[in-house]
Design a protein around this motif. Structure first.
Motif, PDB file in Angstrom:
ATOM      1  N   ASP A 141       0.814  -1.208   0.000  1.00  0.00           N
ATOM      2  CA  ASP A 141       0.000   0.000   0.000  1.00  0.00           C
ATOM      3  C   ASP A 141       0.852   1.265   0.000  1.00  0.00           C
ATOM      4  OD1 ASP A 141       0.921  -0.528   2.545  1.00  0.00           O
ATOM      5  OD2 ASP A 141      -0.972  -0.092   3.546  1.00  0.00           O
ATOM      6  N   ARG A 142       2.031   1.216   0.646  1.00  0.00           N
ATOM      7  CA  ARG A 142       2.920   2.379   0.648  1.00  0.00           C
ATOM      8  C   ARG A 142       3.468   2.654  -0.749  1.00  0.00           C
ATOM      9  NH1 ARG A 142       4.338  -0.582   4.943  1.00  0.00           N
ATOM     10  NH2 ARG A 142       6.234  -1.353   3.920  1.00  0.00           N
ATOM     11  N   ALA A 145       0.615   4.278  -2.658  1.00  0.00           N
ATOM     12  CA  ALA A 145       0.349   5.629  -2.160  1.00  0.00           C
ATOM     13  C   ALA A 145       1.408   6.620  -2.635  1.00  0.00           C
ATOM     14  CB  ALA A 145       0.288   5.618  -0.639  1.00  0.00           C
ATOM     15  N   ASP A 148       2.656   9.268  -8.009  1.00  0.00           N
ATOM     16  CA  ASP A 148       2.205  10.637  -8.269  1.00  0.00           C
ATOM     17  C   ASP A 148       1.924  10.786  -9.759  1.00  0.00           C
ATOM     18  OD1 ASP A 148       1.562  13.298  -7.885  1.00  0.00           O
ATOM     19  OD2 ASP A 148       3.630  13.979  -8.066  1.00  0.00           O
ATOM     20  N   ALA A 172      -8.606   4.314  -3.785  1.00  0.00           N
ATOM     21  CA  ALA A 172      -8.450   5.077  -2.546  1.00  0.00           C
ATOM     22  C   ALA A 172      -6.992   5.235  -2.150  1.00  0.00           C
ATOM     23  CB  ALA A 172      -9.226   4.401  -1.417  1.00  0.00           C
ATOM     24  N   ALA A 173      -6.140   4.330  -2.591  1.00  0.00           N
ATOM     25  CA  ALA A 173      -4.732   4.363  -2.195  1.00  0.00           C
ATOM     26  C   ALA A 173      -3.918   5.375  -2.977  1.00  0.00           C
ATOM     27  CB  ALA A 173      -4.109   2.973  -2.365  1.00  0.00           C
ATOM     28  N   MET A 174      -4.437   5.840  -4.128  1.00  0.00           N
ATOM     29  CA  MET A 174      -3.671   6.745  -4.994  1.00  0.00           C
ATOM     30  C   MET A 174      -4.277   8.146  -4.967  1.00  0.00           C
ATOM     31  SD  MET A 174      -2.822   4.302  -8.281  1.00  0.00           S
ATOM     32  CE  MET A 174      -4.413   3.464  -8.341  1.00  0.00           C
ATOM     33  N   SER A 175      -3.456   9.131  -4.698  1.00  0.00           N
ATOM     34  CA  SER A 175      -3.959  10.495  -4.525  1.00  0.00           C
ATOM     35  C   SER A 175      -4.522  11.087  -5.810  1.00  0.00           C
ATOM     36  CB  SER A 175      -2.840  11.403  -3.987  1.00  0.00           C
ATOM     37  OG  SER A 175      -1.767  11.482  -4.913  1.00  0.00           O
ATOM     38  N   ARG A 176      -4.070  10.616  -6.963  1.00  0.00           N
ATOM     39  CA  ARG A 176      -4.510  11.192  -8.236  1.00  0.00           C
ATOM     40  C   ARG A 176      -5.390  10.234  -9.032  1.00  0.00           C
ATOM     41  NH1 ARG A 176       0.597  13.776 -11.216  1.00  0.00           N
ATOM     42  NH2 ARG A 176      -1.091  14.509 -12.564  1.00  0.00           N
TER      43      ARG A 176
END
Length: 216
Positions: A141-142, A145, A148, A172-176
């Motif tokens: 998961d890290r 996450a 980018d 949900a784990a990826m900001s974009r």
């Protein structure tokens, strides 16, 4: 051909993608795929971030762990082919509790699984299925996450092999990431593919001018 490396793994297939990209002169590219292809794309993005400009993950079957429970029908079908051959294995599988459950809950999965028994290379392909069902993309998961880059994650209900929850988890784990739920294939196959093409086309169009998509 199937090559010489064994067992089959996400590492092997990701290496194959990079080799193909190198031969095509693609330094940076959008990586995408369905099911196993989604896991290969995710591994590429995490292990080779300089090469992957964006992700398209359709009906992902894996998140962060190897051999997830939703792969059990794949394993079962593969083991039957390897142990009994395609014809006898198909008969056994069609009468199994797994087939009965999928017929009720996820008929499109059942149709795909029965198709494995009908392949002319069923025995060889069954070994690919068995190895991959027991493997995982090799990311945590890290790792995800930390990505980018733009990502599209597509899932649908009525799918026991590609749970909607897996698509939710990765998005949900990826900001974009952008998440899209589309019509299940089991409900309306034509509508499923129309919506899938629309989602991918819109995603690529909206990111066509993004700096991250410009080859370096």
């Amino acid at each position: 051909g199937l090559g010489e490396r064994r067992p089959f793994s996400f590492e092997i297939f990701a290496d194959d993608v990079l080799a193909a990209a190198d031969r095509a002169g693609l330094d940076r590219f959008v990586a995408g795929g369905i099911s196993m292809g989604a896991a290969i794309a995710l591994r590429l993005a995490c292990r080779h971030p300089r090469r992957v400009a964006a992700l398209v993950l359709v009906r992902p079957a894996w998140t962060f762990s190897p051999a997830p429970q939703n792969m059990q029908p794949i394993t079962e079908a593969a083991e039957l082919i390897l142990a009994h051959g395609a014809d006898k294995g198909r008969t056994i599988f069609a009468r199994s509790d797994t087939a009965t459950r999928l017929y009720r809950e996820a008929p499109d999965n059942l149709s795909s699984l029965l198709g494995y028994f009908d392949r002319p290379d069923a025995k060889e392909f069954a070994q690919v299925l068995a190895d991959i069902a027991g493997d995982g993309p090799g990311v945590c998961d890290r790792d995800v996450a930390a990505l980018d880059i733009p990502a599209l994650v597509v899932g649908n209900a009525m799918d026991a092999v590609h749970p909607l929850s897996s698509a939710y988890t990765l998005a949900a784990a990826m900001s974009r990431a952008v998440f899209a739920e589309i019509t299940p294939k089991a409900r309306n196959s034509a509508r499923h593919f129309i919506e899938l093409h629309e989602q991918i086309g819109s995603f690529l169009q909206s990111n066509s001018n993004a700096r991250s998509l410009i080859p370096s």
